[in-house]
Design an enzyme around this catalytic site. Structure first.
Site, PDB file in Angstrom:
ATOM      1  N   GLU A 178      -9.014  -3.872   2.882  1.00 17.23           N
ATOM      2  CA  GLU A 178      -7.832  -4.347   2.163  1.00 17.23           C
ATOM      3  C   GLU A 178      -6.902  -4.988   3.189  1.00 17.23           C
ATOM      4  O   GLU A 178      -6.120  -4.308   3.859  1.00 17.23           O
ATOM      5  CB  GLU A 178      -7.124  -3.209   1.435  1.00 17.23           C
ATOM      6  CG  GLU A 178      -6.031  -3.725   0.525  1.00 17.23           C
ATOM      7  CD  GLU A 178      -5.684  -2.723  -0.564  1.00 17.23           C
ATOM      8  OE1 GLU A 178      -6.340  -2.739  -1.622  1.00 17.23           O
ATOM      9  OE2 GLU A 178      -4.783  -1.912  -0.317  1.00 17.23           O
ATOM     10  N   SER A 217       0.850  -1.190   0.000  1.00 16.67           N
ATOM     11  CA  SER A 217       0.000   0.000   0.000  1.00 16.67           C
ATOM     12  C   SER A 217       0.882   1.235   0.000  1.00 16.67           C
ATOM     13  O   SER A 217       1.900   1.277   0.692  1.00 16.67           O
ATOM     14  CB  SER A 217      -0.861   0.051   1.264  1.00 16.67           C
ATOM     15  OG  SER A 217      -1.547  -1.145   1.448  1.00 16.67           O
TER      16      SER A 217
HETATM   17  P1  FAD Z   1       7.570 -14.150   1.179  1.00 18.77           P
HETATM   18  O1  FAD Z   1       8.908 -14.522   0.673  1.00 18.77           O
HETATM   19  O2  FAD Z   1       6.447 -14.067   0.222  1.00 18.77           O
HETATM   20  O3  FAD Z   1       7.198 -15.121   2.372  1.00 18.77           O
HETATM   21  C1  FAD Z   1       5.917 -15.002   3.034  1.00 18.77           C
HETATM   22  C2  FAD Z   1       6.060 -15.444   4.483  1.00 18.77           C
HETATM   23  O4  FAD Z   1       6.416 -16.815   4.537  1.00 18.77           O
HETATM   24  C3  FAD Z   1       7.159 -14.698   5.238  1.00 18.77           C
HETATM   25  O5  FAD Z   1       6.653 -14.346   6.501  1.00 18.77           O
HETATM   26  C4  FAD Z   1       8.288 -15.694   5.337  1.00 18.77           C
HETATM   27  O6  FAD Z   1       9.083 -15.484   6.494  1.00 18.77           O
HETATM   28  C5  FAD Z   1       7.550 -17.009   5.372  1.00 18.77           C
HETATM   29  N1  FAD Z   1       8.316 -18.149   4.852  1.00 18.77           N
HETATM   30  C6  FAD Z   1       9.237 -18.148   3.849  1.00 18.77           C
HETATM   31  N2  FAD Z   1       9.718 -19.400   3.632  1.00 18.77           N
HETATM   32  C7  FAD Z   1       9.072 -20.208   4.508  1.00 18.77           C
HETATM   33  C8  FAD Z   1       9.109 -21.600   4.765  1.00 18.77           C
HETATM   34  N3  FAD Z   1       9.904 -22.420   4.104  1.00 18.77           N
HETATM   35  N4  FAD Z   1       8.306 -22.080   5.745  1.00 18.77           N
HETATM   36  C9  FAD Z   1       7.462 -21.267   6.424  1.00 18.77           C
HETATM   37  N5  FAD Z   1       7.378 -19.930   6.224  1.00 18.77           N
HETATM   38  C10 FAD Z   1       8.170 -19.414   5.277  1.00 18.77           C
HETATM   39  N6  FAD Z   1       3.183  -5.571   3.474  1.00 18.77           N
HETATM   40  C11 FAD Z   1       3.800  -4.547   4.092  1.00 18.77           C
HETATM   41  O7  FAD Z   1       4.802  -4.727   4.803  1.00 18.77           O
HETATM   42  N7  FAD Z   1       3.325  -3.250   3.935  1.00 18.77           N
HETATM   43  C12 FAD Z   1       2.243  -2.966   3.174  1.00 18.77           C
HETATM   44  O8  FAD Z   1       1.845  -1.785   3.074  1.00 18.77           O
HETATM   45  C13 FAD Z   1       1.603  -4.043   2.507  1.00 18.77           C
HETATM   46  N8  FAD Z   1       0.517  -3.816   1.734  1.00 18.77           N
HETATM   47  C14 FAD Z   1      -0.110  -4.849   1.108  1.00 18.77           C
HETATM   48  C15 FAD Z   1      -1.234  -4.574   0.327  1.00 18.77           C
HETATM   49  C16 FAD Z   1      -1.897  -5.614  -0.303  1.00 18.77           C
HETATM   50  C17 FAD Z   1      -3.121  -5.300  -1.142  1.00 18.77           C
HETATM   51  C18 FAD Z   1      -1.425  -6.935  -0.148  1.00 18.77           C
HETATM   52  C19 FAD Z   1      -2.127  -8.080  -0.811  1.00 18.77           C
HETATM   53  C20 FAD Z   1      -0.320  -7.203   0.622  1.00 18.77           C
HETATM   54  C21 FAD Z   1       0.363  -6.169   1.261  1.00 18.77           C
HETATM   55  N9  FAD Z   1       1.503  -6.411   2.039  1.00 18.77           N
HETATM   56  C22 FAD Z   1       2.115  -5.358   2.681  1.00 18.77           C
HETATM   57  C23 FAD Z   1       2.109  -7.754   2.158  1.00 18.77           C
HETATM   58  C24 FAD Z   1       3.220  -7.914   1.095  1.00 18.77           C
HETATM   59  O9  FAD Z   1       2.630  -7.948  -0.201  1.00 18.77           O
HETATM   60  C25 FAD Z   1       4.037  -9.218   1.248  1.00 18.77           C
HETATM   61  O10 FAD Z   1       3.140 -10.303   1.306  1.00 18.77           O
HETATM   62  C26 FAD Z   1       4.910  -9.250   2.477  1.00 18.77           C
HETATM   63  O11 FAD Z   1       5.865  -8.180   2.442  1.00 18.77           O
HETATM   64  C27 FAD Z   1       5.693 -10.573   2.544  1.00 18.77           C
HETATM   65  O12 FAD Z   1       6.372 -10.743   1.342  1.00 18.77           O
HETATM   66  P2  FAD Z   1       7.859 -11.339   1.311  1.00 18.77           P
HETATM   67  O13 FAD Z   1       8.257 -11.470  -0.096  1.00 18.77           O
HETATM   68  O14 FAD Z   1       8.750 -10.566   2.226  1.00 18.77           O
HETATM   69  O15 FAD Z   1       7.663 -12.758   1.977  1.00 18.77           O
END
Ligand code: FAD
Length: 384
Positions: free
Chosen positions: A382, A161
């Protein structure tokens, strides 16, 4: 009494000790971030972010940024307005798609929570050169570099966001701010964080350096827009953690910038923020300053789950704080207020259960009430 927050930034702590010694003050007491804005006066320029009370992990050219801000504050923010300003029929959507993303540049990454916060949250400013305009309430997509080891394909987009108004924090209309929480994975067996399982995109963003390129998609989303046609609309904004992001963009448009909607706005913007503790509060300094400048049109309530108790003696979650004002909220909703929810999806069951029981106590069927609010476009969700 001179009070300072706990800091984990080593250079900052040393500098602080020198500064307090120079001022003839006693050893600092670790206290809440709420009282810490007074620290700004003794911070070294190189470590001072442009808004108070946050620790910089990378520095930006603060003087350039502030010069742009000051220049913009001397005139109206009107060069990115629709005609009329509330007309949402042509708002930008998916200008840049996954296959052809825009390459922006990181301007700044800053940790904005105190040392005792649960986890790390960063305020990240990205240069989009004015080529990726957006409206308050929309999101950007970020495509992190690298390959997903699970399928051998490039990493896919994550949504964030937008936390700045359309004019950006420097008001040039060329930057976007995101509020990103670093996703980590606590391994119960290791009793430690497992770096192999940390979130890909959030860690990439929180560790990014100034000047680094970042692939962006969007802007996307029309669910969280402000109903600007109505200058009297009450906006009840409920957030957990980084769910605060769209509300920061709303509040800047309403009360900080000289925008056409801000000029006519007569409603109440009421912010509810749920975090674990005071150190985890986000942008508190900004809310305190808006409370001072617009006491009749802005309210803020915090739910600090690890520090406050609800009326039954349990942890104070966001729904418990909202429940304290349930009658007033119902009343405002029946008069046309808009209610927004943003943040962790886990907050919604608690919120709807709470509102359902308030409805029942009023002899109203919750399903009917919710349907009515949704049909009127007053209910904006959202969560992620
Ligand atoms: P990913 O790599 O996608 O991993 C997801 C989670 O799984 C993590 O917590 C990770 O530690 C865990 N994980 C990874 N590998 C493993 C495993 N082997 N076993 C178990 N768990 C595991 N986020 C914000 O911070 N700020 C925002 O303003 C924001 N706005 C958003 C708005 C919308 C409309 C949406 C849909 C999402 C928003 N998000 C926001 C969330 C953001 O999109 C991501 O989902 C978030 O940052 C996590 O992504 P990542 O790539 O860091 O984690």
């Amino acid at each position: 009494r001179f009070q300072v927050p706990v800091r984990r930034h080593r250079g900052f702590v040393i500098m602080l000790a020198l500064a307090t010694a120079a001022l003839g003050l006693h050893a600092p007491m670790p206290v809440s971030r709420l009282s810490s804005s007074r620290m700004a006066a003794v911070r070294m320029e190189s470590e001072t972010p442009w808004f108070d009370d946050c620790v910089s992990t990378t520095t930006l050219d603060k003087s350039k940024f502030e010069a742009a801000y000051s220049a913009a504050m001397n005139k109206k923010q009107d060069f990115l307005e629709a005609e009329p300003y509330w007309d949402q029929s042509n708002i930008p959507v998916n200008t840049y798609k996954n296959k052809a993303p825009f390459t922006g540049k990181i301007i700044s990454v800053k940790r904005i929570v105190g040392a005792a916060a649960t986890g790390e949250t960063c305020h990240i400013i990205i240069d989009h050169e004015g080529k990726m305009p957006y409206w308050e309430g929309q999101s950007y997509g970020v495509i992190p570099p690298g390959i997903n080891p699970k399928n051998g394909k490039p990493n896919t987009v994550r949504l964030y966001s937008i936390a700045s108004s359309r004019y950006g924090d420097d008001m040039t209309g060329k930057t976007t701010s995101l509020c990103v929480r670093r996703a980590t994975f606590w391994c119960p067996e290791l009793q430690a964080e497992d770096p192999a399982k940390k979130g890909v995109c959030s860690n990439y963003l929180c560790d990014a350096s100034v000047g680094e390129q970042v692939k962006l998609t969007g802007p996307s989303g029309k669910v969280m827009l402000i109903p600007e046609k109505d200058p009297n609309a009450d906006l009840i904004m409920v957030a957990t953690g980084t769910g605060i992001a769209p509300y920061r963009s709303f509040i800047r448009r309403l009360f900080v910038e000289k925008t056409p909607y801000g000029e006519v706005y007569k409603g109440l913007a009421w912010l509810f923020l749920g975090v674990a503790n005071k150190d985890a509060l986000l942008y508190d300094d900004e809310w305190q300053s808006v409370l001072k400048s617009h006491p009749d049109n802005f309210r803020v309530d915090y739910a600090l789950s690890r520090e406050q108790k609800n009326k039954d003696g349990g942890k104070m979650y966001i729904q418990d704080k909202v429940a304290e004002y349930s009658d007033e909220i119902f009343d405002r909703m029946d008069k046309g207020a808009h209610m927004y929810f943003c943040g962790l999806k886990g907050m919604m069951p608690g919120i709807t259960q709470m509102l359902e029981s308030v409805s029942a106590a009023k002899g109203i069927k919750w399903e009917d009430k919710l349907k009515q609010w949704k049909e009127n476009g007053q209910w904006h969700v959202e969560v992620y």
